[in-house]
Enzyme design. Structure first.
Site, mmCIF file in Angstrom:
data_model
loop_
_atom_site.group_PDB
_atom_site.id
_atom_site.type_symbol
_atom_site.label_atom_id
_atom_site.label_comp_id
_atom_site.label_asym_id
_atom_site.label_seq_id
_atom_site.Cartn_x
_atom_site.Cartn_y
_atom_site.Cartn_z
ATOM 1 N N ASN A 9 0.681 -0.880 0.058
ATOM 2 C CA ASN A 9 0.107 -0.070 0.106
ATOM 3 C C ASN A 9 0.847 1.314 0.366
ATOM 4 O O ASN A 9 1.671 1.954 0.800
ATOM 5 C CB ASN A 9 -0.849 -0.333 1.024
ATOM 6 C CG ASN A 9 -1.668 1.577 1.741
ATOM 7 O OD1 ASN A 9 -1.970 2.023 0.272
ATOM 8 N ND2 ASN A 9 -3.116 1.295 3.140
ATOM 9 N N TRP A 10 0.868 1.668 -1.016
ATOM 10 C CA TRP A 10 1.796 2.636 -1.527
ATOM 11 C C TRP A 10 1.299 3.966 -0.509
ATOM 12 O O TRP A 10 2.107 5.316 -0.516
ATOM 13 C CB TRP A 10 2.117 3.203 -2.998
ATOM 14 C CG TRP A 10 3.496 2.289 -3.324
ATOM 15 C CD1 TRP A 10 3.229 1.068 -3.052
ATOM 16 C CD2 TRP A 10 3.616 2.839 -4.651
ATOM 17 N NE1 TRP A 10 3.500 0.310 -3.794
ATOM 18 C CE2 TRP A 10 3.917 0.915 -4.548
ATOM 19 C CE3 TRP A 10 3.320 3.174 -5.933
ATOM 20 C CZ2 TRP A 10 5.143 1.477 -5.744
ATOM 21 C CZ3 TRP A 10 4.548 2.573 -6.789
ATOM 22 C CH2 TRP A 10 5.211 2.204 -7.165
ATOM 23 N N LYS A 11 0.014 4.086 0.046
ATOM 24 C CA LYS A 11 -0.671 5.260 0.277
ATOM 25 C C LYS A 11 0.047 6.744 -0.711
ATOM 26 O O LYS A 11 -0.038 6.521 -1.940
ATOM 27 C CB LYS A 11 0.396 5.595 2.182
ATOM 28 C CG LYS A 11 -0.383 4.633 2.631
ATOM 29 C CD LYS A 11 -0.001 4.435 4.282
ATOM 30 C CE LYS A 11 -0.063 3.520 4.540
ATOM 31 N NZ LYS A 11 0.131 3.746 6.463
ATOM 32 N N HIS A 94 -9.092 1.100 5.518
ATOM 33 C CA HIS A 94 -8.013 1.183 5.715
ATOM 34 C C HIS A 94 -8.122 2.376 6.726
ATOM 35 O O HIS A 94 -8.661 3.116 7.028
ATOM 36 C CB HIS A 94 -6.974 1.707 4.824
ATOM 37 C CG HIS A 94 -5.458 2.026 5.615
ATOM 38 N ND1 HIS A 94 -5.354 2.726 6.243
ATOM 39 C CD2 HIS A 94 -4.572 0.538 5.321
ATOM 40 C CE1 HIS A 94 -4.033 2.278 6.960
ATOM 41 N NE2 HIS A 94 -3.348 1.445 6.504
ATOM 42 N N GLU A 96 -6.653 4.660 7.920
ATOM 43 C CA GLU A 96 -5.908 6.242 7.954
ATOM 44 C C GLU A 96 -7.586 6.358 7.298
ATOM 45 O O GLU A 96 -8.065 7.779 7.482
ATOM 46 C CB GLU A 96 -5.146 6.227 6.864
ATOM 47 C CG GLU A 96 -4.054 5.938 7.545
ATOM 48 C CD GLU A 96 -2.168 5.071 6.855
ATOM 49 O OE1 GLU A 96 -2.940 5.452 5.874
ATOM 50 O OE2 GLU A 96 -1.451 4.894 7.693
ATOM 51 N N GLU A 166 -4.668 -4.578 10.448
ATOM 52 C CA GLU A 166 -3.814 -3.898 10.150
ATOM 53 C C GLU A 166 -4.128 -2.627 12.177
ATOM 54 O O GLU A 166 -5.083 -1.987 12.223
ATOM 55 C CB GLU A 166 -3.678 -2.727 9.453
ATOM 56 C CG GLU A 166 -3.623 -3.692 8.520
ATOM 57 C CD GLU A 166 -3.119 -2.120 7.577
ATOM 58 O OE1 GLU A 166 -1.781 -2.407 6.626
ATOM 59 O OE2 GLU A 166 -3.635 -0.794 7.075
ATOM 60 N N GLY A 172 3.781 2.075 10.692
ATOM 61 C CA GLY A 172 3.797 3.324 10.680
ATOM 62 C C GLY A 172 4.727 3.983 11.821
ATOM 63 O O GLY A 172 5.206 4.900 12.077
ATOM 64 N N SER A 212 4.384 -1.765 9.950
ATOM 65 C CA SER A 212 5.686 -2.282 10.306
ATOM 66 C C SER A 212 5.790 -3.712 10.355
ATOM 67 O O SER A 212 6.930 -3.995 10.707
ATOM 68 C CB SER A 212 6.006 -1.909 11.823
ATOM 69 O OG SER A 212 5.469 -0.668 11.895
ATOM 70 N N GLY A 233 3.272 -1.534 4.439
ATOM 71 C CA GLY A 233 2.992 -0.212 3.776
ATOM 72 C C GLY A 233 4.667 0.962 4.065
ATOM 73 O O GLY A 233 4.843 0.121 2.810
ATOM 74 N N GLY A 234 5.504 0.928 4.532
ATOM 75 C CA GLY A 234 6.579 2.014 4.511
ATOM 76 C C GLY A 234 7.937 0.619 3.682
ATOM 77 O O GLY A 234 8.366 1.027 2.424
#
Ligand code: 13P
Length: 249
Positions: A9-11, A94, A96, A166, A172, A212, A233-234
């Site tokens: 997920n590149w956000k 998600h 967010e 999640e 993150g 993470s 993510g990251g």
């Protein structure tokens, strides 16, 4: 048999040039594998990403969509629009989206229905906040999220659902749920699905863990029996790290 999946997920990261550069790196580093590999770039880069990857084993997916099929919804994108550029899977729910855009399980139920009505697959995210975990409400929270957003679905519709646990406190933050904590929730969720539907259906649902995940912890998390992969993510923004997470399976 449920699928093994690693999805990035590149956000809201990577402009067009950066998207193309990362895709080019991924094309040379992601191996042939029995793991389904997916990436979710920003809306503006989906078409280009899809064109670059259509003959590869990396699926391009979307991070969100609107529940209506068209109309006066400024700034939104529909399932039909995604399908028209080749995108067949969408991430919904998600944390967010829930936190910054006020998405509720009631709204998510409509988005899930719209995706399924359009023949799309859904990666449905759920998970508790830190204070909910600390006050021992995590099982209850997760159960409510699934019940309110997904338990109205038919058995057939579940063939299009992938779940992603999640825990919000692990996103993150560098703090990962332990493999045991992930396994505990995944097994609980599978059991809830079996209670609501049946065991065979529950056994067929892939449940990913997100929060993470890094090359160094992926193997241990993915080694748990009810963890069927990860939503990254990251670490998905770096081709070497994302590839290492896939090969950790
Ligand atoms: P991180 O891997 O950066 O913690 O993000 C997880 C996530 O939110 C994936 O959807």
């Amino acid at each position: 048999m449920r699928k093994k999946i690693v999805a990035g997920n590149w956000k809201m990261n990577n402009d067009l040039a950066e998207t193309q550069a990362l895709i080019s790196d991924l094309k040379s580093s992601v191996p042939e594998t029995d793991v389904a590999v997916m990436i979710a770039p920003a809306f503006t880069n989906l078409y280009s990403a899809f064109q670059s990857l259509k003959d590869s084993n990396i699926e391009v997916i979307a991070q969100n969509m609107h529940q209506e099929s068209k109309g006066a919804y400024t700034g939104e994108v529909s399932a039909a629009m995604l399908k028209s550029i080749g995108v067949k899977t969408v991430i919904l729910g998600h944390s967010e989206r829930r936190e910054y855009f006020g998405e509720t399980d009631e709204l998510l139920a409509k988005k899930v229905d719209a995706a399924i009505a359009n023949g799309m697959k859904v990666i449905f995210c759920f998970g508790e906040l830190l204070e909910e975990r600390k006050s021992d409400k995590h099982f209850e929270v997760v159960k409510t999220q699934l019940k309110d957003a997904l338990f109205h679905l038919s058995e057939t519709a579940w063939e299009s659902i992938v779940l992603a646990y999640e825990p919000v406190w692990a996103i993150g933050t560098g703090e990962t749920a332990s493999p045991e904590q992930a396994q505990e929730i995944h097994a609980f969720v599978r059991n809830e699905i079996a209670d609501q539907y049946d065991q065979a259906l529950a056994d067929n649902v892939s449940i990913l863990y997100g929060g993470s995940v890094k090359p160094g912890n992926a193997a241990e998390i993915f080694g748990k029996p009810d963890v069927d992969g990860g939503l990254i993510g990251g670490a998905a923004l770096n081709a070497a790290d994302f590839t290492a997470i896939i090969t950790a399976f």
